[in-house]
Design an enzyme around this catalytic site. Structure first.
Site, PDB file in Angstrom:
ATOM      1  N   CYS A 463       0.814  -1.165   0.038  1.00 33.16           N
ATOM      2  CA  CYS A 463       0.004  -0.192   0.232  1.00 33.16           C
ATOM      3  C   CYS A 463       0.951   1.337  -0.070  1.00 33.16           C
ATOM      4  CB  CYS A 463      -0.831  -0.254   1.285  1.00 33.16           C
ATOM      5  SG  CYS A 463       0.007   0.099   2.662  1.00 33.16           S
ATOM      6  N   ARG A 464       0.430   2.370   0.284  1.00 31.03           N
ATOM      7  CA  ARG A 464       1.264   3.409   0.238  1.00 31.03           C
ATOM      8  C   ARG A 464       2.123   3.595   1.654  1.00 31.03           C
ATOM      9  NH1 ARG A 464       0.064   9.177   2.295  1.00 31.03           N
ATOM     10  NH2 ARG A 464      -1.717   8.170   3.212  1.00 31.03           N
TER      11      ARG A 464
END
Length: 497
Positions: A463-464
């Protein structure tokens, strides 16, 4: 006038207490289920909550209208188009709610407005009920004017607030999920079932342009959500603004045709957790009042029995670093230091029995935050999870986390024999830049899309920041996937948070 905004960061949710200090009459708007703070503030200010107003049937949290009505004796009110499983007061388009004083013979709390049977905002033409200014002086003091603003949902309303009924410029407007700071309400949620996103977006365009945008630029806007909420795709971190600033800065309020608006606001909306439909139904039909008792302590054997015989989820609420270092095999993860309820609701189906694995002293907070999304089946908690894990090494697992640099050296992965690379960010983030060969399955959709993955092949998730990917990895491990890794620190591509 007494005006208070209550902003809950972990759900990006705002509620409001508005009262007339001369009469002591007040309304509570979009409350959460834990209502003690509202009641204490109202008592301290000498206010009586006489009406609990919902700007729409919420999907992202379980609202506290039933708890507030039980505690105060207040009526519950929705927009006229609402269909509920409990008695409500239907607020008509253009109706005024006077918290001050009214002329003799005027019904308490209701100022002169449209006559009974007038067309509701959901069915009215573009100019029906538009807020063009105060009416004659039948009342004095704090006054709210109802605007029917369908689009996010059919029954959505906004509330224009005036300190005095003859004020040319309103104090502000509670915009619910119709207008956010930097965004507008998404038109595709399940609470609007039976109507296409395109139809709802067209209604939203009319509501914005015929009801809200005619208000003066100096009118302050107070929405129901802020940044991080799945009810919009690019909501600002600011929790209030002015209509003039939004007219200039909000991408959805720029000059465009209705068709262009529809296309714009129906594209790349964030994935919604599975509990949204569940919460919308409970907010519409009714639900049991919140149980505020602390969760019962359980032994490890009792926790495992709850899992094995009753299908309970073991939910580890500790910080990600503690979970990664050592966790109970088969446990799920959502840290209390994150968007805990939203993430927990993304990896557990509504109605799932839950055993909490929380750091000592945090189990009550975990239960409360789960209750805010209607996850009430908490069977108990495991005191001191870290100590329990130390004493049961055979049941302990450690997370497999990869540095991004290690993963980049292996890309692109073999699409047949290699690992399955899964991006668990939202669609707009994925579109802004993704790792080569990655498939996008947002965390909120992963539970419903497990059949798209092969449990016999390795899975790498990212993810980020590394938070959502760890939650996703825990879900796959609990579902029996044997080889699961996630990228520690995430993939810092240019993307929407």
């Amino acid at each position: 006038m007494h005006f208070a905004q209550y902003y809950l960061d972990c759900l990006s949710q705002a509620s409001y207490l508005i009262g007339d200090q001369n009469t002591g009459r007040a309304v509570l708007v979009d409350p959460r289920r834990d209502i003690d703070e509202y009641l204490a503030d109202a008592e301290a200010a000498g206010l009586r909550i006489e009406l609990v107003i919902e700007t729409h049937i919420h999907a992202d949290f379980l609202s506290g209208h039933l708890e507030a009505a039980r505690a105060t004796g207040a009526e519950i009110a929705f927009g006229a188009a609402a269909e509920t499983g409990f008695p409500i007061r239907r607020l008509r388009d253009g109706e005024r709610i006077c918290l001050g004083t009214t002329e003799p013979g005027t019904a308490p709390g209701t100022a002169p407005g449209p006559t009974p049977g007038a067309t509701s905002g959901a069915e009215a033409g573009p100019e029906a009920g538009s807020e063009s200014g105060p009416e004659s002086g039948a009342e004095s003091g704090v006054t709210l004017t109802v605007l029917a603003t369908p689009g996010h949902t059919l029954e959505s309303i906004c509330l224009v607030i005036r300190e005095n009924p003859d004020d040319d410029v309103p104090f502000g407007v509670l915009t619910g999920d119709t207008l956010f700071v930097g965004d507008v309400g998404r038109p595709d949620l399940l609470s609007a079932a039976g109507h296409s996103p395109q139809d709802m977006a067209a209604r939203l365009y009319r509501s914005l342009h015929t009801k809200l945008l005619p208000l003066p630029d100096a009118t302050r806007i107070f929405p129901a959500h802020g940044a991080g909420s799945a009810c919009g795709r690019s909501i600002s971190t600011e929790t209030s603004s002015t209509l003039g600033d939004q007219r200039r800065l909000n991408y959805a309020l720029q000059p465009m045709t209705p068709d262009a608006f529809v296309q714009l606001v129906t594209a790349e909306q964030p994935a919604t957790p599975g509990y949204f439909a569940h919460d919308a139904a409970l907010n519409r039909d009714g639900h049991p009042l919140r149980d505020s008792a602390p969760p019962a302590p359980l032994t490890l054997d009792e926790a495992l029995t709850a899992r094995d015989q009753h299908g309970a989820a073991l939910l580890d609420c500790r910080p990600a670093t503690d979970y990664a270092r050592a966790h109970l095999a088969g446990s799920l993860h959502a840290g209390l230091d994150t968007r805990f309820a939203e993430y927990a609701g993304s990896v557990m189906a509504p109605g799932t029995p839950i055993v909490l694995l929380a750091a000592p002293g945090t189990e009550h907070e975990a239960r409360l935050r789960l209750a805010r999304i209607g996850y009430d089946r908490v069977l108990g908690h495991l005191p001191d999870p870290a100590g329990v894990l130390t004493g049961a090494p055979e049941l302990t697992r450690r997370s497999n986390r990869l540095p991004l640099s290690d993963l980049l050296e292996r890309l692109p992965l073999d699409p047949v024999a290699g690992a399955q690379l899964i991006d668990v960010r939202n669609p707009a983030e994925y579109a802004a830049g993704a790792l080569p060969g990655a498939r996008n399955i947002p965390l909120a959709a992963l539970l419903d899309r497990l059949d798209e993955l092969d449990p016999a092949r390795p899975v790498v998730l990212y993810c980020r920041s590394g938070n959502r990917s760890m939650i996703a990895a825990a879900l796959l491990e609990a579902q029996g996937f044997a080889d699961v890794s996630d990228v520690s620190g995430g993939y810092p591509a240019p993307a929407t948070a």
